[in-house]
Design a protein around this motif. Structure first.
Motif, PDB file in Angstrom:
ATOM      1  N   PHE A 133      -5.156  -0.212 -12.383  1.00  0.00           N
ATOM      2  CA  PHE A 133      -4.482  -1.491 -12.613  1.00  0.00           C
ATOM      3  C   PHE A 133      -5.495  -2.542 -13.078  1.00  0.00           C
ATOM      4  N   ASN A 134      -5.088  -3.303 -14.072  1.00  0.00           N
ATOM      5  CA  ASN A 134      -5.884  -4.450 -14.515  1.00  0.00           C
ATOM      6  C   ASN A 134      -4.961  -5.658 -14.438  1.00  0.00           C
ATOM      7  N   LEU A 135      -4.973  -6.304 -13.276  1.00  0.00           N
ATOM      8  CA  LEU A 135      -3.994  -7.367 -13.014  1.00  0.00           C
ATOM      9  C   LEU A 135      -4.528  -8.710 -13.486  1.00  0.00           C
ATOM     10  N   PRO A 136      -3.656  -9.565 -14.014  1.00  0.00           N
ATOM     11  CA  PRO A 136      -4.104 -10.821 -14.639  1.00  0.00           C
ATOM     12  C   PRO A 136      -4.467 -11.919 -13.643  1.00  0.00           C
ATOM     13  N   SER A 137      -4.164 -11.724 -12.355  1.00  0.00           N
ATOM     14  CA  SER A 137      -4.462 -12.760 -11.364  1.00  0.00           C
ATOM     15  C   SER A 137      -5.478 -12.234 -10.353  1.00  0.00           C
ATOM     16  N   ARG A 138      -6.101 -13.153  -9.623  1.00  0.00           N
ATOM     17  CA  ARG A 138      -7.059 -12.744  -8.601  1.00  0.00           C
ATOM     18  C   ARG A 138      -6.380 -11.922  -7.511  1.00  0.00           C
ATOM     19  N   ARG A 139      -5.203 -12.374  -7.085  1.00  0.00           N
ATOM     20  CA  ARG A 139      -4.498 -11.670  -6.006  1.00  0.00           C
ATOM     21  C   ARG A 139      -3.089 -11.282  -6.442  1.00  0.00           C
ATOM     22  N   ALA A 140      -2.672 -10.084  -6.043  1.00  0.00           N
ATOM     23  CA  ALA A 140      -1.317  -9.617  -6.378  1.00  0.00           C
ATOM     24  C   ALA A 140      -0.990  -8.398  -5.525  1.00  0.00           C
ATOM     25  N   PHE A 141       0.323  -8.176  -5.347  1.00  0.00           N
ATOM     26  CA  PHE A 141       0.811  -6.959  -4.685  1.00  0.00           C
ATOM     27  C   PHE A 141       1.687  -6.193  -5.676  1.00  0.00           C
ATOM     28  N   VAL A 142       1.447  -4.895  -5.789  1.00  0.00           N
ATOM     29  CA  VAL A 142       2.212  -4.046  -6.713  1.00  0.00           C
ATOM     30  C   VAL A 142       2.800  -2.867  -5.937  1.00  0.00           C
ATOM     31  N   ASN A 143       4.100  -2.687  -6.058  1.00  0.00           N
ATOM     32  CA  ASN A 143       4.779  -1.556  -5.421  1.00  0.00           C
ATOM     33  C   ASN A 143       4.450  -0.270  -6.182  1.00  0.00           C
ATOM     34  N   ILE A 144       3.679   0.612  -5.557  1.00  0.00           N
ATOM     35  CA  ILE A 144       3.272   1.860  -6.221  1.00  0.00           C
ATOM     36  C   ILE A 144       4.008   3.070  -5.649  1.00  0.00           C
ATOM     37  N   THR A 145       5.079   2.832  -4.906  1.00  0.00           N
ATOM     38  CA  THR A 145       5.837   3.953  -4.324  1.00  0.00           C
ATOM     39  C   THR A 145       6.309   4.927  -5.404  1.00  0.00           C
ATOM     40  N   PRO A 146       6.854   4.453  -6.538  1.00  0.00           N
ATOM     41  CA  PRO A 146       7.285   5.416  -7.565  1.00  0.00           C
ATOM     42  C   PRO A 146       6.133   6.264  -8.101  1.00  0.00           C
ATOM     43  N   ASP A 147       4.953   5.672  -8.247  1.00  0.00           N
ATOM     44  CA  ASP A 147       3.787   6.425  -8.731  1.00  0.00           C
ATOM     45  C   ASP A 147       3.389   7.523  -7.745  1.00  0.00           C
ATOM     46  N   VAL A 148       3.451   7.194  -6.460  1.00  0.00           N
ATOM     47  CA  VAL A 148       3.085   8.194  -5.443  1.00  0.00           C
ATOM     48  C   VAL A 148       4.134   9.301  -5.406  1.00  0.00           C
ATOM     49  N   SER A 149       5.402   8.923  -5.488  1.00  0.00           N
ATOM     50  CA  SER A 149       6.470   9.941  -5.516  1.00  0.00           C
ATOM     51  C   SER A 149       6.309  10.865  -6.711  1.00  0.00           C
ATOM     52  N   GLN A 150       5.964  10.284  -7.852  1.00  0.00           N
ATOM     53  CA  GLN A 150       5.784  11.110  -9.054  1.00  0.00           C
ATOM     54  C   GLN A 150       4.618  12.077  -8.891  1.00  0.00           C
ATOM     55  N   ALA A 151       3.532  11.606  -8.299  1.00  0.00           N
ATOM     56  CA  ALA A 151       2.377  12.491  -8.072  1.00  0.00           C
ATOM     57  C   ALA A 151       2.765  13.646  -7.152  1.00  0.00           C
ATOM     58  N   ILE A 152       3.592  13.367  -6.155  1.00  0.00           N
ATOM     59  CA  ILE A 152       4.050  14.437  -5.256  1.00  0.00           C
ATOM     60  C   ILE A 152       4.870  15.458  -6.033  1.00  0.00           C
ATOM     61  N   GLN A 153       5.754  14.970  -6.905  1.00  0.00           N
ATOM     62  CA  GLN A 153       6.524  15.895  -7.760  1.00  0.00           C
ATOM     63  C   GLN A 153       5.591  16.751  -8.603  1.00  0.00           C
ATOM     64  N   GLU A 154       4.607  16.107  -9.232  1.00  0.00           N
ATOM     65  CA  GLU A 154       3.674  16.830 -10.091  1.00  0.00           C
ATOM     66  C   GLU A 154       2.889  17.900  -9.327  1.00  0.00           C
ATOM     67  N   SER A 155       2.594  17.594  -8.069  1.00  0.00           N
ATOM     68  CA  SER A 155       1.767  18.508  -7.268  1.00  0.00           C
ATOM     69  C   SER A 155       2.493  19.798  -6.923  1.00  0.00           C
ATOM     70  N   GLY A 156       3.821  19.737  -6.872  1.00  0.00           N
ATOM     71  CA  GLY A 156       4.573  20.893  -6.403  1.00  0.00           C
ATOM     72  C   GLY A 156       4.465  21.146  -4.907  1.00  0.00           C
ATOM     73  N   ILE A 157       3.810  20.242  -4.192  1.00  0.00           N
ATOM     74  CA  ILE A 157       3.602  20.423  -2.750  1.00  0.00           C
ATOM     75  C   ILE A 157       4.844  19.947  -1.992  1.00  0.00           C
ATOM     76  N   LYS A 158       5.336  20.800  -1.093  1.00  0.00           N
ATOM     77  CA  LYS A 158       6.591  20.533  -0.385  1.00  0.00           C
ATOM     78  C   LYS A 158       6.360  20.023   1.034  1.00  0.00           C
ATOM     79  N   GLU A 159       5.270  20.466   1.643  1.00  0.00           N
ATOM     80  CA  GLU A 159       4.953  20.066   3.018  1.00  0.00           C
ATOM     81  C   GLU A 159       3.470  19.744   3.095  1.00  0.00           C
ATOM     82  N   GLY A 160       3.132  18.543   3.541  1.00  0.00           N
ATOM     83  CA  GLY A 160       1.720  18.205   3.654  1.00  0.00           C
ATOM     84  C   GLY A 160       1.503  16.730   3.859  1.00  0.00           C
ATOM     85  N   PHE A 161       0.328  16.269   3.433  1.00  0.00           N
ATOM     86  CA  PHE A 161      -0.052  14.858   3.563  1.00  0.00           C
ATOM     87  C   PHE A 161      -0.453  14.330   2.188  1.00  0.00           C
TER      88      PHE A 161
END
Lengths: 138, 138, 138
Positions: free
Chosen positions: A10-38
């Motif tokens: 991320f290259n955010l335009p402000s000094r401070r910000a919050f970004v919801n990355i839940t979809p990115d993490v869900s997508q990585a889990i899909q890509e991994s093919g991992i069904k049970e883990g951390f």
């Protein structure tokens, strides 16, 4: 055991910000093919945070005021770290919010409560910064 | 690799409380049959915490005063989140205390120091709330 | 799946101190032979912390003042925990800094950003205290 690794940047335009990355993490889990883990999600920079809370803008404003009360950005010279830098407050704010989250993966998905969302917390932005997603399981 | 999943539910009669859940986590480890690995214990709600500290009531009172100093419950209107809700302070308190713990399992047991105990920290109680225990290992 | 376990012990001469334990964790990863997985590093004492931040002495002084502002050591009698003890502030300071870190292992090494370093944070020293390193992976 399988593992999977992915970086977000991320290259955010402000000094401070919050970004919801839940979809990115869900997508990585899909890509991994991992069904049970951390899945581990961590900031790779020490002036940023990964944390879980509510996707509600009023609360995010409350976090901003809370963090500014506990570790104010200014005056810069109140911090010894700020000889050549001005981001000591960002190191402290990230400490309060946390570096990382570890989440369960069950049946191939984030095993979350109703309102849990993963956020990237930026406290010294305006430059590219990385987040690591590492997944282990089967 | 084996995995095991269990939920705990608490419906506590007060807004704030600490509950020692170490026996529940130990029992889940026994049930899992996992001898070496990690156990993740996390609140599934964003106004609650799972943390490790001392099972000492004086310290718990100190935590209450510490958290009320850093993120006071009242006046409710000091928080933007409190338009339709009154629990912004609970989101902040849980942030200080942490969402989750990851603990080692060695020889089929929690690999703990002498005084380590796992607590559920409730900051917005009086309703059923869930905790996730997820174990991975062998 | 492989696992590896190691303890570190520190007996620091001051009440509070930060020690860079990144080399110790890297060495444990080498010893484990694990190439892909997670390493958990946690304080086994509830008045100490393991956290990730910058190896910069000015910042460490800033942390000291930040923590003393949020949870001052003295006067001891301000804390109910301090009946027979004087370390309530250490329990609170450790809570802010965190008990543990979970880090990714990739290609047999700590998968870290440029400035990430793992620290042991002592808040009630002058006696031997233990840190647990537990590694799982392949």
């Amino acid at each position: 055991m399988k593992t999977y690794r992915k970086e977000l940047t991320f290259n955010l335009p402000s000094r401070r910000a919050f970004v919801n990355i839940t979809p990115d993490v869900s997508q990585a889990i899909q890509e991994s093919g991992i069904k049970e883990g951390f899945v581990l999600v961590n900031a790779m920079h020490i002036t940023a945070s990964v944390f879980i809370n509510d996707d509600e803008s009023g609360l995010h404003n409350d976090f901003e005021r809370f963090l500014e009360k506990l570790a104010p950005e200014k005056p810069y010279e109140q911090y010894q770290h700020n000889g050549y830098e001005d981001n000591a407050d960002a190191h402290l704010k990230r400490t309060i919010m946390g570096r990382e989250v570890v989440c369960a993966i069950t049946d191939g998905e984030l095993d979350f409560g109703t309102w849990e969302r993963i956020f990237y917390g930026e406290f010294d932005g305006k430059r590219p910064k990385r987040i690591l997603i590492k997944i282990i399981g089967e």
